[in-house]
Motif scaffolding. Structure first.
Motif, PDB file in Angstrom:
ATOM      1  N   ALA A 221       0.818  -1.222   0.000  1.00 48.95           N
ATOM      2  CA  ALA A 221       0.000   0.000   0.000  1.00 48.95           C
ATOM      3  C   ALA A 221       0.854   1.276   0.000  1.00 48.95           C
ATOM      4  CB  ALA A 221      -0.929   0.000   1.217  1.00 48.95           C
ATOM      5  N   MET A 222       2.165   1.122   0.111  1.00 47.14           N
ATOM      6  CA  MET A 222       3.072   2.284   0.069  1.00 47.14           C
ATOM      7  C   MET A 222       3.328   2.620  -1.398  1.00 47.14           C
ATOM      8  SD  MET A 222       5.505   4.400   1.390  1.00 47.14           S
ATOM      9  CE  MET A 222       6.898   5.242   0.604  1.00 47.14           C
ATOM     10  N   PRO A 223       2.841   3.794  -1.861  1.00 46.91           N
ATOM     11  CA  PRO A 223       3.073   4.128  -3.270  1.00 46.91           C
ATOM     12  C   PRO A 223       4.544   4.469  -3.507  1.00 46.91           C
ATOM     13  CG  PRO A 223       1.707   5.819  -2.165  1.00 46.91           C
ATOM     14  CD  PRO A 223       2.141   4.847  -1.108  1.00 46.91           C
ATOM     15  N   ALA A 224       4.994   4.376  -4.750  1.00 45.28           N
ATOM     16  CA  ALA A 224       6.370   4.734  -5.085  1.00 45.28           C
ATOM     17  C   ALA A 224       6.675   6.123  -4.533  1.00 45.28           C
ATOM     18  CB  ALA A 224       6.577   4.712  -6.599  1.00 45.28           C
ATOM     19  N   LYS A 225       7.754   6.212  -3.753  1.00 43.39           N
ATOM     20  CA  LYS A 225       8.186   7.480  -3.126  1.00 43.39           C
ATOM     21  C   LYS A 225       7.075   8.078  -2.262  1.00 43.39           C
ATOM     22  CE  LYS A 225      11.898  10.003  -5.419  1.00 43.39           C
ATOM     23  NZ  LYS A 225      12.192  11.137  -6.302  1.00 43.39           N
ATOM     24  N   GLY A 226       6.113   7.268  -1.844  1.00 44.62           N
ATOM     25  CA  GLY A 226       5.018   7.782  -1.018  1.00 44.62           C
ATOM     26  C   GLY A 226       4.172   8.790  -1.766  1.00 44.62           C
ATOM     27  N   GLY A 227       4.357   8.843  -3.095  1.00 44.16           N
ATOM     28  CA  GLY A 227       3.621   9.812  -3.904  1.00 44.16           C
ATOM     29  C   GLY A 227       4.337  11.151  -3.969  1.00 44.16           C
ATOM     30  N   TYR A 228       5.503  11.254  -3.337  1.00 44.83           N
ATOM     31  CA  TYR A 228       6.260  12.518  -3.371  1.00 44.83           C
ATOM     32  C   TYR A 228       6.956  12.655  -4.717  1.00 44.83           C
ATOM     33  CZ  TYR A 228       9.559  16.179  -2.097  1.00 44.83           C
ATOM     34  OH  TYR A 228      10.278  17.343  -2.076  1.00 44.83           O
ATOM     35  N   THR A 229       6.918  13.870  -5.308  1.00 46.38           N
ATOM     36  CA  THR A 229       7.458  14.035  -6.656  1.00 46.38           C
ATOM     37  C   THR A 229       8.789  14.787  -6.700  1.00 46.38           C
ATOM     38  OG1 THR A 229       6.119  16.021  -6.908  1.00 46.38           O
ATOM     39  CG2 THR A 229       5.197  13.984  -7.793  1.00 46.38           C
ATOM     40  N   GLY A 230       9.303  15.168  -5.548  1.00 44.78           N
ATOM     41  CA  GLY A 230      10.570  15.903  -5.533  1.00 44.78           C
ATOM     42  C   GLY A 230      11.776  14.993  -5.685  1.00 44.78           C
ATOM     43  N   SER A 231      12.939  15.531  -5.351  1.00 43.89           N
ATOM     44  CA  SER A 231      14.184  14.802  -5.595  1.00 43.89           C
ATOM     45  C   SER A 231      14.347  13.625  -4.627  1.00 43.89           C
ATOM     46  CB  SER A 231      15.376  15.749  -5.439  1.00 43.89           C
ATOM     47  OG  SER A 231      15.557  16.066  -4.068  1.00 43.89           O
ATOM     48  N   ASP A 232      15.253  12.726  -5.003  1.00 50.19           N
ATOM     49  CA  ASP A 232      15.563  11.569  -4.158  1.00 50.19           C
ATOM     50  C   ASP A 232      16.132  12.020  -2.806  1.00 50.19           C
ATOM     51  OD1 ASP A 232      14.703   9.934  -6.148  1.00 50.19           O
ATOM     52  OD2 ASP A 232      16.716   9.362  -6.847  1.00 50.19           O
ATOM     53  N   ALA A 233      16.971  13.056  -2.863  1.00 50.15           N
ATOM     54  CA  ALA A 233      17.612  13.539  -1.629  1.00 50.15           C
ATOM     55  C   ALA A 233      16.550  14.076  -0.666  1.00 50.15           C
ATOM     56  CB  ALA A 233      18.628  14.618  -1.962  1.00 50.15           C
ATOM     57  N   GLU A 234      15.552  14.744  -1.205  1.00 52.58           N
ATOM     58  CA  GLU A 234      14.485  15.267  -0.348  1.00 52.58           C
ATOM     59  C   GLU A 234      13.657  14.119   0.230  1.00 52.58           C
ATOM     60  OE1 GLU A 234      13.996  19.374  -2.953  1.00 52.58           O
ATOM     61  OE2 GLU A 234      12.445  17.860  -3.000  1.00 52.58           O
ATOM     62  N   PHE A 235      13.379  13.142  -0.620  1.00 50.78           N
ATOM     63  CA  PHE A 235      12.614  11.982  -0.158  1.00 50.78           C
ATOM     64  C   PHE A 235      13.374  11.286   0.972  1.00 50.78           C
ATOM     65  CE2 PHE A 235      11.595   7.372  -0.744  1.00 50.78           C
ATOM     66  CZ  PHE A 235      10.307   7.442  -0.243  1.00 50.78           C
ATOM     67  N   ARG A 236      14.690  11.154   0.778  1.00 50.63           N
ATOM     68  CA  ARG A 236      15.534  10.535   1.797  1.00 50.63           C
ATOM     69  C   ARG A 236      15.425  11.290   3.123  1.00 50.63           C
ATOM     70  NH1 ARG A 236      19.765   6.669   2.276  1.00 50.63           N
ATOM     71  NH2 ARG A 236      20.862   7.089   4.200  1.00 50.63           N
ATOM     72  N   SER A 237      15.359  12.610   3.022  1.00 46.72           N
ATOM     73  CA  SER A 237      15.307  13.410   4.255  1.00 46.72           C
ATOM     74  C   SER A 237      13.995  13.163   5.009  1.00 46.72           C
ATOM     75  CB  SER A 237      15.502  14.897   3.953  1.00 46.72           C
ATOM     76  OG  SER A 237      14.347  15.451   3.349  1.00 46.72           O
ATOM     77  N   ALA A 238      12.927  12.859   4.265  1.00 49.97           N
ATOM     78  CA  ALA A 238      11.647  12.564   4.926  1.00 49.97           C
ATOM     79  C   ALA A 238      11.726  11.222   5.652  1.00 49.97           C
ATOM     80  CB  ALA A 238      10.510  12.562   3.910  1.00 49.97           C
ATOM     81  N   ILE A 239      12.410  10.255   5.031  1.00 49.69           N
ATOM     82  CA  ILE A 239      12.599   8.952   5.689  1.00 49.69           C
ATOM     83  C   ILE A 239      13.408   9.148   6.974  1.00 49.69           C
ATOM     84  CG2 ILE A 239      13.646   6.665   5.506  1.00 49.69           C
ATOM     85  CD1 ILE A 239      13.210   6.800   2.484  1.00 49.69           C
TER      86      ILE A 239
END
Ligand code: HEC
Ligand code: HEC
Length: 247
Positions: A221-239
């Motif tokens: 049920a976890m969408p790719a990147k949680g549905g976030y469309t920004g950069s990988d580095a930003e996504f990493r920071s959310a994790i």
């Protein structure tokens, strides 16, 4: 020895089949040449023709990166290359410092203005109106730099574009609160809940890089990147923000 000069019926059939196959192939190749090879000069510069030729490439690149997030290189390879790759119709050719020198001398701002609005045979945004202004700017920088300039590509992604360091407590928190909280806040659909030490410890046993890889692809049920469309580095920071607050 008398029947040496007379062909057997089998041989005649083989020759006939050969001739027919040859004709079919020749006709096919001629037809292909006539529909694609010729008429290029007459057709190439109409905006409709450009748009038609660009469409498939534009679509395929769109799946590689979210709209607005394409790098200069990606935009060049999807769009601009169709004229600037070979230097079609007087387009300054990619990597040709001689052709780009006088262009670069106009300054980055002027080139960007021309790339956005069009310039003689150069269509506005290279004929791809779905490109964002920043994407066009990145492509101008990418092509200009390959021709000897030292332009700075506008960065991909909001936080990076602002020139700021990507801090989980700032960027990560913002992304979490706007995107990830929808599921991770309450632990919807088996999502590891924010602050749940046991759940996150279990997930992060494999290491954060691996967790990021899994979350980037998506998992149940976890969408790719949680549905976030920004950069990988930003996504990493959310994790990291979620993990750091679940220790
Ligand atoms: C349909 C062909 C075509 C496509 C596609 C195309 N260009 Fe061009 N471009 C040209 C031509 C032709 C010129 C030269 C125009 C002139 O100098 O009269 C040019 C010139 C330019 C210039 C120099 C402008 C100047 O002021 O000298 C820039 C910058 C540029 N293109 C950027 C791009 C970018 C970025 C893309 C992709 C998003 C792109 N072009 C796609 C045909 C194209
Ligand atoms: C639509 C709901 C939803 C949203 C939005 C969402 N997630 Fe998830 N996430 C899940 C679910 C469900 C799981 C657990 C999947 C499973 O294990 O079956 C999960 C698991 C994860 C994992 C663990 C992956 C692993 O290796 O087990 C990480 C990391 C993660 N999400 C990060 C994020 C981030 C970062 C965001 C925000 C950018 C986000 N998620 C947004 C539903 C969501």
């Amino acid at each position: 020895m008398s029947n040496e000069n007379v062909m057997a019926p089998g041989q005649i059939i083989k020759i006939l089949v050969g001739v027919v196959v040859f004709l079919v192939v020749a006709i096919y190749l001629l037809a292909k040449l006539a529909t694609s090879g010729f008429n290029v000069d007459a057709e190439v510069m109409t905006k409709e023709a450009v748009a038609a030729r660009l469409k498939p490439a534009g679509e395929s690149i769109a799946s590689d990166a979210p709209p607005g997030m394409r790098t200069g290189e990606q935009v060049f390879k999807a769009i601009c290359i169709s004229c600037h790759g070979a230097g079609l119709a007087g387009a300054p050719k990619f990597g040709d410092a001689g052709a780009w020198g006088p262009r670069i001398a106009k300054g980055y701002e002027q080139l960007v203005t021309h790339a956005l609005a069009g310039f003689n045979a150069m269509p506005a945004k290279g004929g791809a109106p779905d490109l964002t202004d920043d994407e066009v700017k990145r492509a101008v920088a990418y092509m200009g730099n390959a021709g000897g300039a030292k332009f700075t590509e506008p960065a991909v992604g909001g936080a990076a574009a602002a020139g700021g360091k990507i801090d989980p407590e700032v960027t990560g928190k913002k992304i979490y609160e706007s995107v990830c909280v929808a599921c991770h806040g309450a632990g919807v659909a088996n999502a590891p809940k924010f602050g749940d030490k046991a759940a996150w410890a279990e997930r992060t046993k494999v290491g954060l890089d691996e967790v990021q890889k899994i979350a980037t692809k998506g998992l149940n049920a976890m969408p790719a990147k949680g549905g976030y469309t920004g950069s990988d580095a930003e996504f990493r920071s959310a994790i990291e923000y979620m993990v750091n607050h679940s220790k």
